[in-house]
Design an enzyme around this catalytic site. Structure first.
Site, PDB file in Angstrom:
ATOM      1  N   SER A 262       6.055  47.243  25.585  1.00 20.63           N
ATOM      2  CA  SER A 262       5.681  46.053  25.696  1.00 20.63           C
ATOM      3  C   SER A 262       5.279  45.617  27.127  1.00 20.63           C
ATOM      4  CB  SER A 262       6.807  44.950  25.126  1.00 20.63           C
ATOM      5  OG  SER A 262       6.633  43.604  25.413  1.00 20.63           O
TER       6      SER A 262
ATOM      7  N   GLU B 178       6.168  42.677  28.042  1.00 20.87           N
ATOM      8  CA  GLU B 178       7.137  41.652  28.466  1.00 20.87           C
ATOM      9  C   GLU B 178       7.899  42.550  29.496  1.00 20.87           C
ATOM     10  OE1 GLU B 178       8.339  38.595  27.892  1.00 20.87           O
ATOM     11  OE2 GLU B 178       6.410  37.954  26.474  1.00 20.87           O
TER      12      GLU B 178
ATOM     13  N   TYR C  64      15.037  41.206  25.063  1.00 24.11           N
ATOM     14  CA  TYR C  64      13.918  41.929  24.423  1.00 24.11           C
ATOM     15  C   TYR C  64      13.421  42.887  25.484  1.00 24.11           C
ATOM     16  CZ  TYR C  64       9.260  43.137  22.526  1.00 24.11           C
ATOM     17  OH  TYR C  64       8.196  43.727  22.074  1.00 24.11           O
TER      18      TYR C  64
END
Length: 349
Positions: free
Chosen positions: A132, A134, A155
């Site tokens: 990801s 992120e 996460y």
């Protein structure tokens, strides 16, 4: 030659369902892992699902969970897939602050379980890991394969752990395992709690008078938003390479939540000021301000480039949500899909 077999974790999600579409279209036998629950969660697969007891079925669903090594081992040993796409995760960033232990168990340790099972199987399996953007967190944009990571949520930390485990198993055990570092990608199949779909879904509810307001958090965050059905092709391309590698996938453009909101409401001819309210509970404890993909490597090695632009994505999603609400779509989104993807599986919602 027998059909290739693919196993998809997270097959009932946005990416998993589009990937199932994509692989079935290419003649794969597709297997998906679903979690056992008291209610069905196959809405995104309803157009595909064939009861495996029927002759000639190409899509098979199996009960399992990334937190259950025994179930994963049983599935992999029995299916003996050629390709495994690990898309399963607790994937909501804001929720990961409320459920950090669960997020870590599934999103991080689940990958370790999967890699170890494949390693011990002595079977020639190619693995795709859904990493990801992120993971980049507060890293200076644009972010590419060599950009240092700086995760800003449980996460993101979990995804980063999984990323490094994939690299270690690739280098230590010579597994064909690739990380796809995908930037935000949206579609009509996106969950309603994710901000883009929350906006387009709420517009349909506002137009049908089912809601009076839309509540949002930070509108200043900027993301690189693309169209999800295109991104699953990039996943597949990674596993067709001569050797495993890691790739950043995105559009190379960044837009704020405010921009998405403004374009969406303007398209639907609604006033943002009349309907939208800010709710502090939707803010994250630590924010990621700007994400922009550096796509040079994926363009050169995979030959992959997105076709759908930001403003087109907004229209596609609103038209789909209006249709689902029983309203007449405004039409631009459907026209965009028909023009750019004639006769392709992803022209449907």
């Amino acid at each position: 030659m027998a059909d290739k077999k693919a196993l998809i974790t997270g097959i009932t999600g946005q990416d998993g369902s589009y990937l199932a579409d994509f692989l079935l279209d290419r003649g794969y036998e597709v297997h998906g892992i679903i979690r056992r629950s008291s209610s069905f969660n196959r809405q995104r697969l309803e157009h595909l699902y064939i009861d495996p007891r029927e002759s000639g079925a190409k899509l098979f669903l199996h009960y399992g969970d990334l937190s259950d090594a025994e179930a994963l081992s049983h599935i992999i040993y029995n299916i003996r897939p050629d390709e495994v796409y690990n898309l399963g995760a607790q994937s909501h960033v804001r929720v990961s602050f409320d459920m950090p232990e669960y997020t870590t168990n599934v999103t991080a340790l689940g990958v370790t379980r999967l890699l170890e099972i494949v390693r011990r199987s002595n079977h020639n399996v190619r693995i795709y890991q859904a990493s990801s953007s992120e993971m980049f967190g507060s890293a200076t944009p644009p972010q590419g394969e060599e950009t240092p990571f700086c995760p800003r949520s449980p996460y993101a930390c979990s995804k980063l752990y999984a990323y490094w485990m994939v690299k270690n198993y690739r280098e230590g055990y010579k597994l064909f395992a690739s990380n796809g570092i995908l930037f935000n990608h949206e579609s009509p199949r996106r969950g309603e709690t994710f901000v883009t779909r929350k906006i387009t879904y709420s517009i349909a509810r506002l137009l049908t008078k089912k809601d009076r307001h839309l509540y949002l958090g930070n509108l200043e965050s900027k993301r690189d938003w693309g169209y999800a059905p295109e991104y699953v092709e990039a996943m597949w391309k990674m596993l067709q390479q001569e050797s495993a590698d890691d790739f950043v996938i995105g559009t190379g453009e960044s837009h704020s939540v405010q921009e998405f909101l403004d374009q969406a409401f303007a398209y639907a001819d609604l006033d943002v000021g009349e309907y939208v309210k800010i709710d502090p509970s939707y803010f994250r404890p630590t924010e990621v301000e700007v994400l922009i993909a550096d796509t040079k490597k994926s363009e050169k090695k995979l030959g992959w480039k997105p076709k759908i632009k930001f403003n087109e994505l907004v229209k596609i999603m609103i038209d789909a949500d209006m249709r689902a609400a029983g309203l007449e779509p405004l039409g631009d989104g459907d026209e965009i899909l028909q023009k750019k993807f004639p006769h392709r599986y992803w022209t449907s919602d």
